[in-house]
Design a protein around this motif. Sequence first.
Motif, PDB file in Angstrom:
ATOM      1  N   HIS A  95       0.813  -1.242  -0.012  1.00  0.00           N
ATOM      2  CA  HIS A  95       0.184  -0.092  -0.042  1.00  0.00           C
ATOM      3  C   HIS A  95       0.688   1.247  -0.026  1.00  0.00           C
ATOM      4  N   MET A  96       1.578   1.292   1.093  1.00  0.00           N
ATOM      5  CA  MET A  96       2.612   2.546   1.085  1.00  0.00           C
ATOM      6  C   MET A  96       3.755   2.793   0.236  1.00  0.00           C
ATOM      7  N   ASP A 140      10.869  -6.138  -3.831  1.00  0.00           N
ATOM      8  CA  ASP A 140       9.849  -6.774  -3.103  1.00  0.00           C
ATOM      9  C   ASP A 140       9.824  -8.250  -3.329  1.00  0.00           C
ATOM     10  N   ARG A 171       4.017  -7.846  -7.581  1.00  0.00           N
ATOM     11  CA  ARG A 171       3.624  -6.226  -7.000  1.00  0.00           C
ATOM     12  C   ARG A 171       4.665  -5.178  -7.521  1.00  0.00           C
ATOM     13  N   LYS A 216       7.148   4.591   9.290  1.00  0.00           N
ATOM     14  CA  LYS A 216       7.130   4.104  10.502  1.00  0.00           C
ATOM     15  C   LYS A 216       6.624   2.588  10.695  1.00  0.00           C
ATOM     16  N   TYR A 232       2.067  13.435   3.086  1.00  0.00           N
ATOM     17  CA  TYR A 232       2.878  12.522   2.633  1.00  0.00           C
ATOM     18  C   TYR A 232       3.597  13.371   1.212  1.00  0.00           C
TER      19      TYR A 232
HETATM   20  N1  LIG Z   1       2.824   6.784   7.660  1.00  0.00           N
HETATM   21  C1  LIG Z   1       1.669   5.904   7.600  1.00  0.00           C
HETATM   22  O1  LIG Z   1       0.605   6.698   7.922  1.00  0.00           O
HETATM   23  C2  LIG Z   1       1.569   4.746   7.210  1.00  0.00           C
HETATM   24  C3  LIG Z   1       0.414   3.996   6.978  1.00  0.00           C
HETATM   25  C4  LIG Z   1       0.376   2.540   6.617  1.00  0.00           C
HETATM   26  C5  LIG Z   1       1.580   1.856   6.876  1.00  0.00           C
HETATM   27  N2  LIG Z   1       2.688   2.530   7.107  1.00  0.00           N
HETATM   28  C6  LIG Z   1       3.994   1.607   7.358  1.00  0.00           C
HETATM   29  O2  LIG Z   1       4.399   1.226   5.886  1.00  0.00           O
HETATM   30  C7  LIG Z   1       5.097   0.083   5.959  1.00  0.00           C
HETATM   31  C8  LIG Z   1       4.453  -0.955   4.837  1.00  0.00           C
HETATM   32  O3  LIG Z   1       3.009  -1.190   5.084  1.00  0.00           O
HETATM   33  P1  LIG Z   1       1.728  -1.182   3.970  1.00  0.00           P
HETATM   34  O4  LIG Z   1       0.538  -1.165   4.566  1.00  0.00           O
HETATM   35  O5  LIG Z   1       2.213  -0.639   2.651  1.00  0.00           O
HETATM   36  O6  LIG Z   1       2.126  -2.957   3.878  1.00  0.00           O
HETATM   37  P2  LIG Z   1       1.768  -3.914   2.964  1.00  0.00           P
HETATM   38  O7  LIG Z   1       1.385  -5.374   3.581  1.00  0.00           O
HETATM   39  O8  LIG Z   1       0.794  -3.387   2.167  1.00  0.00           O
HETATM   40  O9  LIG Z   1       2.999  -3.932   2.167  1.00  0.00           O
HETATM   41  C9  LIG Z   1       4.400  -4.415   2.424  1.00  0.00           C
HETATM   42  C10 LIG Z   1       4.960  -5.016   0.901  1.00  0.00           C
HETATM   43  O10 LIG Z   1       6.421  -5.467   1.568  1.00  0.00           O
HETATM   44  C11 LIG Z   1       6.604  -6.400   0.741  1.00  0.00           C
HETATM   45  N3  LIG Z   1       7.977  -6.991   1.644  1.00  0.00           N
HETATM   46  C12 LIG Z   1       7.606  -8.035   2.625  1.00  0.00           C
HETATM   47  N4  LIG Z   1       8.941  -8.255   3.079  1.00  0.00           N
HETATM   48  C13 LIG Z   1       9.861  -7.305   2.509  1.00  0.00           C
HETATM   49  C14 LIG Z   1      11.311  -7.267   2.538  1.00  0.00           C
HETATM   50  N5  LIG Z   1      12.077  -7.894   3.338  1.00  0.00           N
HETATM   51  N6  LIG Z   1      11.834  -6.212   1.704  1.00  0.00           N
HETATM   52  C15 LIG Z   1      11.234  -5.615   0.831  1.00  0.00           C
HETATM   53  N7  LIG Z   1       9.554  -5.771   0.768  1.00  0.00           N
HETATM   54  C16 LIG Z   1       9.215  -6.729   1.332  1.00  0.00           C
HETATM   55  C17 LIG Z   1       5.565  -7.303   0.981  1.00  0.00           C
HETATM   56  O11 LIG Z   1       5.680  -8.351  -0.205  1.00  0.00           O
HETATM   57  C18 LIG Z   1       4.509  -6.166   0.564  1.00  0.00           C
HETATM   58  O12 LIG Z   1       4.431  -5.851  -0.927  1.00  0.00           O
HETATM   59  C19 LIG Z   1       4.913  -0.427   7.340  1.00  0.00           C
HETATM   60  O13 LIG Z   1       6.151  -0.220   7.884  1.00  0.00           O
HETATM   61  C20 LIG Z   1       3.825   0.299   7.846  1.00  0.00           C
HETATM   62  O14 LIG Z   1       3.831   0.392   9.135  1.00  0.00           O
HETATM   63  C21 LIG Z   1       2.553   3.814   7.438  1.00  0.00           C
END
Ligand SMILES: NC(=O)c1ccc[n+]([C@@H]2O[C@H](COP(=O)([O-])OP(=O)(O)OC[C@H]3O[C@@H](n4cnc5c(N)ncnc54)[C@H](O)[C@@H]3O)[C@@H](O)[C@H]2O)c1
Length: 337
Positions: free
Chosen positions: A14-15, A37, A42, A98, A281
């Motif tokens: 997502h992020m 990734d 993805r 974070k 952001y």
């Molecule tokens: N600042 C904000 O408001 C906010 C909001 C949501 C998420 N986040 C943070 O962003 C980060 C990602 O969250 P998300 O919601 O995108 O999660 P997500 O599960 O949607 O995406 C994570 C991605 O990382 C990949 N991944 C797994 N292990 C990995 C590795 N070792 N190296 C590289 N990629 C890897 C996964 O396959 C997946 O595609 C987290 O740290 C989360 O806390 C921040």
Amino acid sequence: MSELLGVAVLGAGHMGTDHIRRIDQVVSGARVAAVADPDTGRAKDAVAGIDGASVHTEVPAALDAPGVQAVLIASPGPAHEEALLAAFERGLPVLCEKPLVPESAGALRVVEAEARLGRRLAQVGFMRRYDAEYQRLKSLLDGGRLGRPLMLHCTHRNVSSPPGFTSAMLVNSSVSHEIDAARWLLGQELTAVTVLRPRPSSNAPESLLDPQFVVFETADGALVDVEVFVNCGFGYQVRCEAVCESGSARIGDEHAMVVTTAGGANEEVAQDYLVRFADAYDREVQAWVDATRAGRVTGPSVWDGYAASAVAEAGVRALENGGRVTVELAPRPDLYA
Ligand SMILES: NC(=O)c1ccc[n+]([C@@H]2O[C@H](COP(=O)([O-])OP(=O)(O)OC[C@H]3O[C@@H](n4cnc5c(N)ncnc54)[C@H](O)[C@@H]3O)[C@@H](O)[C@H]2O)c1
């Protein structure tokens, strides 16, 4: 630096996908040079149509890819420590989503590694510090017109929690933003946490303790309370009211479009953080790119990330055991004075 800053984005969920779009289409001065990734599909989808972005399954390969000069970490929290240390080894500046590292022991190892380098390389993605309303509140409090802040009343509501969201995550994932915002707004460390548990909403998944009411004490005697309710059903709402000796100030009331039709008016409510904090952001990543190109590191530090993880950890203990838990922080290295 005249050329565009080449950024490796780690994690294309997502992020990561949103940050890739932002670097490609919104922010000036940077380009996506690589993405990593383990889910190749993805990663490929996230950089479809972006020239010169290489796709990797392993983090080191992305960091060593041609043209990479900086790193944006958007992988899950447990993967952050390894990625940060790998970036430090290569001297690459980092914007890390974070949490810095979910466990405070790991976050402290990152602090110590950066302190050994003797210079800051990393910034943590606490984007509320870049939100226009939060910035106004911060400058009002710093200006002193309202006198000493005594309390912050905060609300953090989500429409629904994603699958696998646990009761602990209300504290160490959702409330981590309030933890950083409170430390930043008040300029004080949070020293103790109590978590109260009202009866769970019948709309929450079974066994999820949702909502929760979290109370933090600060080093200078202020109180911060947070209603966190991640299955409220109606919108993504983040509010903060500072109560000071000579007045109060509140941010986060909806100021979206109001649609009036026969018989009533309807005000839009953001449905998720990517909408509510879209501008924050954008400003966060632009500020990081600008600072990095100028050879500087600004924004929330790894010390801020460590402190947030330590407070969140104490919060989870308070949730699980009941009662008040004090926050233990390691000595702060001079680099973060
Ligand atoms: N600042 C904000 O408001 C906010 C909001 C949501 C998420 N986040 C943070 O962003 C980060 C990602 O969250 P998300 O919601 O995108 O999660 P997500 O599960 O949607 O995406 C994570 C991605 O990382 C990949 N991944 C797994 N292990 C990995 C590795 N070792 N190296 C590289 N990629 C890897 C996964 O396959 C997946 O595609 C987290 O740290 C989360 O806390 C921040």
